[in-house]
Design an enzyme around this catalytic site. Structure first.
Site, PDB file in Angstrom:
ATOM      1  N   GLY A 134     118.765  16.921  53.426  1.00 47.05           N
ATOM      2  CA  GLY A 134     119.033  17.648  52.190  1.00 47.05           C
ATOM      3  C   GLY A 134     117.995  17.361  51.127  1.00 47.05           C
ATOM      4  O   GLY A 134     117.635  16.204  50.893  1.00 47.05           O
ATOM      5  N   GLY A 146     118.314  18.574  47.889  1.00 48.53           N
ATOM      6  CA  GLY A 146     118.873  18.803  46.568  1.00 48.53           C
ATOM      7  C   GLY A 146     118.550  17.614  45.673  1.00 48.53           C
ATOM      8  O   GLY A 146     117.618  16.851  45.924  1.00 48.53           O
ATOM      9  N   PHE A 147     119.327  17.441  44.635  1.00 50.32           N
ATOM     10  CA  PHE A 147     119.053  16.352  43.701  1.00 50.32           C
ATOM     11  C   PHE A 147     119.117  14.987  44.388  1.00 50.32           C
ATOM     12  O   PHE A 147     118.245  14.137  44.201  1.00 50.32           O
ATOM     13  CB  PHE A 147     120.046  16.393  42.541  1.00 50.32           C
ATOM     14  CG  PHE A 147     119.818  17.541  41.591  1.00 50.32           C
ATOM     15  CD1 PHE A 147     118.700  17.580  40.791  1.00 50.32           C
ATOM     16  CD2 PHE A 147     120.737  18.577  41.508  1.00 50.32           C
ATOM     17  CE1 PHE A 147     118.486  18.643  39.919  1.00 50.32           C
ATOM     18  CE2 PHE A 147     120.540  19.639  40.644  1.00 50.32           C
ATOM     19  CZ  PHE A 147     119.412  19.670  39.840  1.00 50.32           C
ATOM     20  N   GLY A 148     120.158  14.752  45.191  1.00 54.93           N
ATOM     21  CA  GLY A 148     120.309  13.454  45.835  1.00 54.93           C
ATOM     22  C   GLY A 148     119.182  13.147  46.804  1.00 54.93           C
ATOM     23  O   GLY A 148     118.563  12.086  46.746  1.00 54.93           O
ATOM     24  N   VAL A 207     120.845  20.215  60.171  1.00 55.15           N
ATOM     25  CA  VAL A 207     121.373  19.177  61.054  1.00 55.15           C
ATOM     26  C   VAL A 207     122.707  19.639  61.604  1.00 55.15           C
ATOM     27  O   VAL A 207     123.629  19.947  60.845  1.00 55.15           O
ATOM     28  CB  VAL A 207     121.520  17.838  60.303  1.00 55.15           C
ATOM     29  CG1 VAL A 207     122.226  16.805  61.189  1.00 55.15           C
ATOM     30  CG2 VAL A 207     120.147  17.310  59.893  1.00 55.15           C
ATOM     31  N   GLU A 266     129.581  30.206  32.367  1.00 49.64           N
ATOM     32  CA  GLU A 266     128.204  30.633  32.106  1.00 49.64           C
ATOM     33  C   GLU A 266     127.945  32.021  32.671  1.00 49.64           C
ATOM     34  O   GLU A 266     127.280  32.855  32.036  1.00 49.64           O
ATOM     35  CB  GLU A 266     127.237  29.600  32.698  1.00 49.64           C
ATOM     36  CG  GLU A 266     127.267  28.276  31.951  1.00 49.64           C
ATOM     37  CD  GLU A 266     126.513  27.157  32.651  1.00 49.64           C
ATOM     38  OE1 GLU A 266     126.077  26.225  31.952  1.00 49.64           O
ATOM     39  OE2 GLU A 266     126.378  27.208  33.889  1.00 49.64           O
ATOM     40  N   ASP A 288     127.351  15.058  46.562  1.00 47.71           N
ATOM     41  CA  ASP A 288     128.563  15.797  46.897  1.00 47.71           C
ATOM     42  C   ASP A 288     129.111  15.458  48.281  1.00 47.71           C
ATOM     43  O   ASP A 288     130.219  15.883  48.628  1.00 47.71           O
ATOM     44  CB  ASP A 288     128.294  17.308  46.837  1.00 47.71           C
ATOM     45  CG  ASP A 288     128.015  17.788  45.424  1.00 47.71           C
ATOM     46  OD1 ASP A 288     128.414  17.099  44.478  1.00 47.71           O
ATOM     47  OD2 ASP A 288     127.387  18.856  45.269  1.00 47.71           O
ATOM     48  N   ALA A 347     125.121  16.983  39.147  1.00 47.93           N
ATOM     49  CA  ALA A 347     123.751  16.603  39.484  1.00 47.93           C
ATOM     50  C   ALA A 347     123.468  15.135  39.227  1.00 47.93           C
ATOM     51  O   ALA A 347     122.783  14.469  40.014  1.00 47.93           O
ATOM     52  CB  ALA A 347     122.768  17.476  38.697  1.00 47.93           C
TER      53      ALA A 347
END
Length: 438
Positions: A12, A14-16, A80, A175, A312, A323
């Site tokens: 992944g 993403g942020f992590g 994966v 939003e 997450d 995030a």
């Protein structure tokens, strides 16, 4: 023969995953970063892609470009599909090919998927907001609704096309509803001859009794007032029971009723991806109700100190799926790896530092909760602007984002209004492709 360096596989980007990879820049490790797309996604701004403010490239820079100066990382495209915890390998599928990657340490940061609470058939008519594909499809549906309404002569059909329903009154839903309202009431009027975009209905639905429930009563009330000023119809305590092509069925204390609408968006609920369940089965770990892996305090999977689940993917201390949790837990996992390789004591528990929550309602109006401080209105919006600029990846993306924000917020234009039939109807093709994956 040179000794093989410690192998770290990160699943992944993403942020992590991205921040974990960056934190291992100078560590004596070889990193393989596996991601299902070739880009890193700044997910908090997806709604601006869907409503024509930003282009997808501004919030989704190529991973290879982001990490081009980090010499100890290899980037591989793929999803994966299985893990062998004993052999310490992961199986990966990419278009037309499958392959296996071995690891000494595994960091799983595959993010979250949209949850329809067991009603996955809703997705066809009410797309979520988790990927660039979702945002582009919604852009096509939103702008396409005005175009098709222009062609209609039946008042009921026009009303159906000009009714937009957003399900979920968390930050994404609020939003999204706010931006569609600004689009209809501020940006599009005067551009059509047979319809008045100001007559569009924007309906925000949530089963909970408040909007932005995690922000506290004061900011929730401020957000609700601003939504009403924008003309958004907010229906709280309202449960969605069915969704089809031309409308949505809801249930309240007063009974069941139908809302006729051609354009629905789903921003309610998230769940861990299928990979979390696969890891749990492979390791014997437990999962929570959302499917997240219940990890040790140091973010490792019980019984498998070589596997970290972050962001997450992990269930720990009821931390929210935001995030900052992903960023900080990714960095924590990287720090644990470096301590182990240096022969230092490891196993320190992850400590989350809450840096606050932000949600923009409309131009020049946002709500922000930072510790004991609460801001609403222009001050909250300026704080939102600064924070999002800081976390956008890449100088070029920051510059172009500011330019597009200037066009949209100061002026009356939308820089990214291109919508194609491919964007709207690609979901079926994507679903067929996913069924073909191993």
């Amino acid at each position: 023969m040179a000794e093989q360096r410690h192998r770290v596989v990160v699943v992944g980007a993403g942020f992590g995953g991205l921040f974990a990879t960056k934190a291992l820049r100078n560590a004596p490790v070889d990193i393989t970063l596996i991601n299902s797309t070739s880009h890193h996604l700044f997910q908090p701004l997806l709604y601006q892609v869907a409503t024509g403010i930003l282009s997808e490239g501004e919030i989704a820079p190529p991973i290879r470009e982001v990490l081009k100066r980090q010499k100890n990382v290899s980037v591989l495209l793929g999803t994966v599909t299985a893990i062998d915890a004993e052999a310490r390998t992961v199986a990966v599928a990419a278009p037309g090919i499958t392959y296996t990657v071995g690891y000494d340490t595994l960091i799983v940061a595959a993010g979250a998927s949209q949850s329809y609470f067991g009603n996955d058939n809703f997705a066809e008519h009410a797309p979520g907001m988790k990927s660039i594909d979702d945002a582009l499809e919604l852009r096509g549906r939103i702008f396409g609704a005005f175009e098709l309404a222009e062609l209609e002569t039946d008042p009921a059909a026009i009303e159906r096309w000009l009714t937009f329903v957003v399900v979920g009154a968390g930050p994404t839903g609020v939003e999204m509803a706010g931006q569609i309202a600004e689009l209809a009431h501020r940006h599009l009027p005067g551009q059509y001859r047979n319809i008045n975009p100001r007559q569009a209905r924007i309906i925000l639905i949530d089963a909970l009794p408040t909007v932005l429930s995690t922000f506290g009563n004061h900011l929730s009330t401020q957000a609700l007032r601003q939504l009403h000023r924008l003309g958004v119809e907010v229906e709280l305590g309202t449960k969605v029971v069915d969704v089809d092509e031309t409308g949505i069925e809801v249930e309240t204390n007063g009974g069941r009723r139908r809302i006729e609408s051609m354009t629905k968006m789903w921003a309610a609920g998230v769940a861990a991806p299928a990979l979390a369940r696969q890891i749990a089965e492979a390791t014997g770990a437990k999962t929570d109700r959302a499917g997240r892996i219940e990890v040790n305090p140091d973010c490792t999977v019980p019984g498998h100190p070589e596997i970290f689940a972050v962001g997450d993917m992990m269930a720990l201390d009821q931390l929210p799926g935001v995030a900052q949790v992903a960023i900080q837990s990714g960095r924590h996992a990287a720090g644990q790896i470096k301590r182990r390789l240096a022969g230092e004591p490891a196993g320190q528990p992850f400590e989350y530092h809450d840096k606050g929550s932000l949600a923009t309602i409309s131009r020049f109006h946002a709500v922000a909760s930072v510790g004991r401080l609460h801001f609403a209105g222009l001050l909250g919006w300026l704080l939102w602007l600064v924070v999002h600029l800081l976390y956008l990846v890449g100088f070029k993306n920051r510059v172009t984002a500011v330019m597009h924000w200037f066009v949209s917020f100061i002026g009356r234009g939308r820089s990214e209004r291109v919508a194609t039939f491919q964007q709207v109807y690609a979901r079926r093709a994507m679903r067929e492709y996913q069924h073909k994956l191993p």
